[in-house]
Design a protein around this motif. Sequence first.
Motif, PDB file in Angstrom:
ATOM      1  N   SER A  42      40.984  79.517  44.934  1.00  0.00           N
ATOM      2  CA  SER A  42      41.637  79.233  43.656  1.00  0.00           C
ATOM      3  C   SER A  42      42.974  79.961  43.518  1.00  0.00           C
ATOM      4  O   SER A  42      43.812  79.564  42.706  1.00  0.00           O
ATOM      5  N   GLN A  43      43.197  81.009  44.318  1.00  0.00           N
ATOM      6  CA  GLN A  43      44.457  81.747  44.281  1.00  0.00           C
ATOM      7  C   GLN A  43      45.648  80.826  44.549  1.00  0.00           C
ATOM      8  O   GLN A  43      46.757  81.084  44.074  1.00  0.00           O
ATOM      9  N   VAL A  44      45.417  79.746  45.297  1.00  0.00           N
ATOM     10  CA  VAL A  44      46.499  78.810  45.616  1.00  0.00           C
ATOM     11  C   VAL A  44      47.123  78.258  44.347  1.00  0.00           C
ATOM     12  O   VAL A  44      48.343  78.067  44.262  1.00  0.00           O
ATOM     13  N   MET A  45      46.273  78.008  43.322  1.00  0.00           N
ATOM     14  CA  MET A  45      46.785  77.418  42.087  1.00  0.00           C
ATOM     15  C   MET A  45      47.790  78.336  41.400  1.00  0.00           C
ATOM     16  O   MET A  45      48.680  77.881  40.689  1.00  0.00           O
ATOM     17  N   GLU A  46      47.670  79.649  41.608  1.00  0.00           N
ATOM     18  CA  GLU A  46      48.567  80.579  40.947  1.00  0.00           C
ATOM     19  C   GLU A  46      49.985  80.515  41.508  1.00  0.00           C
ATOM     20  O   GLU A  46      50.922  81.010  40.882  1.00  0.00           O
ATOM     21  N   SER A  50      50.769  72.476  31.611  1.00  0.00           N
ATOM     22  CA  SER A  50      50.006  71.249  31.778  1.00  0.00           C
ATOM     23  C   SER A  50      48.863  71.196  30.780  1.00  0.00           C
ATOM     24  O   SER A  50      48.433  72.210  30.237  1.00  0.00           O
ATOM     25  N   SER A  51      48.341  70.004  30.558  1.00  0.00           N
ATOM     26  CA  SER A  51      47.206  69.859  29.654  1.00  0.00           C
ATOM     27  C   SER A  51      45.948  70.375  30.330  1.00  0.00           C
ATOM     28  O   SER A  51      45.870  70.474  31.560  1.00  0.00           O
ATOM     29  N   ILE A  52      44.948  70.700  29.526  1.00  0.00           N
ATOM     30  CA  ILE A  52      43.709  71.234  30.074  1.00  0.00           C
ATOM     31  C   ILE A  52      43.028  70.218  30.992  1.00  0.00           C
ATOM     32  O   ILE A  52      42.413  70.588  31.988  1.00  0.00           O
ATOM     33  N   THR A  53      43.159  68.924  30.682  1.00  0.00           N
ATOM     34  CA  THR A  53      42.537  67.918  31.550  1.00  0.00           C
ATOM     35  C   THR A  53      43.242  67.861  32.901  1.00  0.00           C
ATOM     36  O   THR A  53      42.582  67.698  33.937  1.00  0.00           O
ATOM     37  N   ASP A  54      44.572  68.013  32.917  1.00  0.00           N
ATOM     38  CA  ASP A  54      45.304  68.034  34.185  1.00  0.00           C
ATOM     39  C   ASP A  54      44.857  69.208  35.051  1.00  0.00           C
ATOM     40  O   ASP A  54      44.695  69.087  36.265  1.00  0.00           O
ATOM     41  N   LEU A  55      44.660  70.345  34.396  1.00  0.00           N
ATOM     42  CA  LEU A  55      44.277  71.545  35.123  1.00  0.00           C
ATOM     43  C   LEU A  55      42.830  71.491  35.591  1.00  0.00           C
ATOM     44  O   LEU A  55      42.499  71.955  36.681  1.00  0.00           O
ATOM     45  N   ALA A  56      41.963  70.929  34.748  1.00  0.00           N
ATOM     46  CA  ALA A  56      40.532  70.986  35.027  1.00  0.00           C
ATOM     47  C   ALA A  56      40.054  69.909  35.995  1.00  0.00           C
ATOM     48  O   ALA A  56      39.122  70.146  36.768  1.00  0.00           O
ATOM     49  N   THR A  57      40.652  68.733  35.952  1.00  0.00           N
ATOM     50  CA  THR A  57      40.105  67.593  36.692  1.00  0.00           C
ATOM     51  C   THR A  57      39.946  67.839  38.197  1.00  0.00           C
ATOM     52  O   THR A  57      38.897  67.510  38.764  1.00  0.00           O
ATOM     53  N   PRO A  58      40.934  68.413  38.899  1.00  0.00           N
ATOM     54  CA  PRO A  58      40.709  68.655  40.335  1.00  0.00           C
ATOM     55  C   PRO A  58      39.519  69.571  40.608  1.00  0.00           C
ATOM     56  O   PRO A  58      38.748  69.333  41.545  1.00  0.00           O
ATOM     57  N   LEU A  59      39.328  70.596  39.787  1.00  0.00           N
ATOM     58  CA  LEU A  59      38.196  71.493  39.964  1.00  0.00           C
ATOM     59  C   LEU A  59      36.890  70.819  39.550  1.00  0.00           C
ATOM     60  O   LEU A  59      35.830  71.085  40.125  1.00  0.00           O
ATOM     61  N   MET A  60      36.957  69.927  38.572  1.00  0.00           N
ATOM     62  CA  MET A  60      35.769  69.161  38.183  1.00  0.00           C
ATOM     63  C   MET A  60      35.322  68.262  39.332  1.00  0.00           C
ATOM     64  O   MET A  60      34.121  68.141  39.605  1.00  0.00           O
ATOM     65  N   ARG A  61      36.275  67.648  40.007  1.00  0.00           N
ATOM     66  CA  ARG A  61      35.936  66.809  41.168  1.00  0.00           C
ATOM     67  C   ARG A  61      35.332  67.649  42.282  1.00  0.00           C
ATOM     68  O   ARG A  61      34.383  67.228  42.956  1.00  0.00           O
ATOM     69  N   GLU A  62      35.891  68.837  42.482  1.00  0.00           N
ATOM     70  CA  GLU A  62      35.369  69.727  43.518  1.00  0.00           C
ATOM     71  C   GLU A  62      33.930  70.129  43.207  1.00  0.00           C
ATOM     72  O   GLU A  62      33.071  70.160  44.098  1.00  0.00           O
ATOM     73  N   LEU A  63      33.667  70.429  41.937  1.00  0.00           N
ATOM     74  CA  LEU A  63      32.300  70.780  41.525  1.00  0.00           C
ATOM     75  C   LEU A  63      31.367  69.591  41.722  1.00  0.00           C
ATOM     76  O   LEU A  63      30.247  69.737  42.225  1.00  0.00           O
ATOM     77  N   ARG A  64      31.811  68.391  41.325  1.00  0.00           N
ATOM     78  CA  ARG A  64      30.998  67.184  41.498  1.00  0.00           C
ATOM     79  C   ARG A  64      30.657  66.960  42.964  1.00  0.00           C
ATOM     80  O   ARG A  64      29.514  66.642  43.316  1.00  0.00           O
ATOM     81  N   ASP A  65      31.650  67.130  43.836  1.00  0.00           N
ATOM     82  CA  ASP A  65      31.410  66.929  45.265  1.00  0.00           C
ATOM     83  C   ASP A  65      30.399  67.929  45.811  1.00  0.00           C
ATOM     84  O   ASP A  65      29.674  67.640  46.766  1.00  0.00           O
ATOM     85  N   LYS A  66      30.342  69.089  45.195  1.00  0.00           N
ATOM     86  CA  LYS A  66      29.459  70.154  45.657  1.00  0.00           C
ATOM     87  C   LYS A  66      28.027  69.949  45.197  1.00  0.00           C
ATOM     88  O   LYS A  66      27.083  70.132  45.969  1.00  0.00           O
ATOM     89  N   ILE A  67      27.825  69.549  43.925  1.00  0.00           N
ATOM     90  CA  ILE A  67      26.468  69.450  43.389  1.00  0.00           C
ATOM     91  C   ILE A  67      26.019  68.004  43.166  1.00  0.00           C
ATOM     92  O   ILE A  67      24.872  67.762  42.790  1.00  0.00           O
ATOM     93  N   LYS A  68      26.947  67.050  43.356  1.00  0.00           N
ATOM     94  CA  LYS A  68      26.641  65.617  43.396  1.00  0.00           C
ATOM     95  C   LYS A  68      26.297  65.002  42.043  1.00  0.00           C
ATOM     96  O   LYS A  68      25.867  63.846  41.990  1.00  0.00           O
ATOM     97  N   ILE A  69      26.454  65.731  40.931  1.00  0.00           N
ATOM     98  CA  ILE A  69      26.104  65.167  39.621  1.00  0.00           C
ATOM     99  C   ILE A  69      27.336  65.113  38.720  1.00  0.00           C
ATOM    100  O   ILE A  69      28.374  65.692  39.037  1.00  0.00           O
ATOM    101  N   ALA A  70      27.211  64.409  37.608  1.00  0.00           N
ATOM    102  CA  ALA A  70      28.343  64.172  36.718  1.00  0.00           C
ATOM    103  C   ALA A  70      28.837  65.465  36.086  1.00  0.00           C
ATOM    104  O   ALA A  70      28.055  66.347  35.723  1.00  0.00           O
TER     105      ALA A  70
END
Length: 272
Positions: free
Chosen positions: A85-89, A98-118
């Motif tokens: 996550s240091q890369v983002m800094e 940026s908006s919170i959705t812009d910031l959160a969405t890439p990490l949300m996708r990463e979490l989804r890919d990891k645990i496979k749920i919505a």
Amino acid sequence: MNSINKNASLEQETESTNDDRYLVPGLVRGLAILKLFDQHHQEMTISEIAEKIDVNRSSAFRLIHTLEYCGYLRKMSQKTYALNSQVMELGFNSLSQSSITDLATPLMRELRDKIKIAVHLSILEGTDIVFISNVQSIGSFTSNIHIGTRWPAHATVIGQLILSQLPIAEVKKRYENMSHWQVFSNRTPHNLESLLTRLNEVRGQPFMISWGHFNTDMAACAAPIYNQSNKDITAVLSVSCPISTYTEDKFKDYISNEVIEYANKISKFIYI
């Protein structure tokens, strides 16, 4: 081209060529490594990285070790590395605008890919939670939660987390005209007094879990996202899936830890 323009062009070309001598090869290669990671290459081995940047394995190892030491890469296993996550800094000044959705969405996708749920992102509006971003699960199950979906805050773990940070007077004001309290289970607050009791229990908790308490056949886990400027809860990161997806113990242990980790990652970049 006249002689003056030709000479100027030659001078610029010579200056650009001469500038190459000031390049730091190790830094160039290190940045090249960071650029290798994308949606299709989230983890790579030392050998794969060495091949892609055309260096030997020993050189690749030293570059990767340096990036790991600086916090830009993390070791995922004995053989693979991924962006940290240091890369983002590196781009913090622009990210903070940026908006919170812009910031959160890439990490949300990463979490989804990891645990496979919505994975979902929600905020509080009045006495409702509103979903402002969603990433669908991997597999046959499709979440019926969409952007703009509203749920009663008092009845959900998401809403209770956000309400718990508000002053009691503010909670009372929001619910002073509430005449019908929707009840979904025996854990749903059914009046203002029971809501305040629940919020007192919730306050300061790092996460909350609903195991069929709102939707009887669904499990959900929620963790707060904090604004770094004032430490208020800006939004809530949550995940959901059918109860049959995980055992209750694994959901309360493994899934909750992942949700907390990613909520904290997102929080690091929220200053708005």
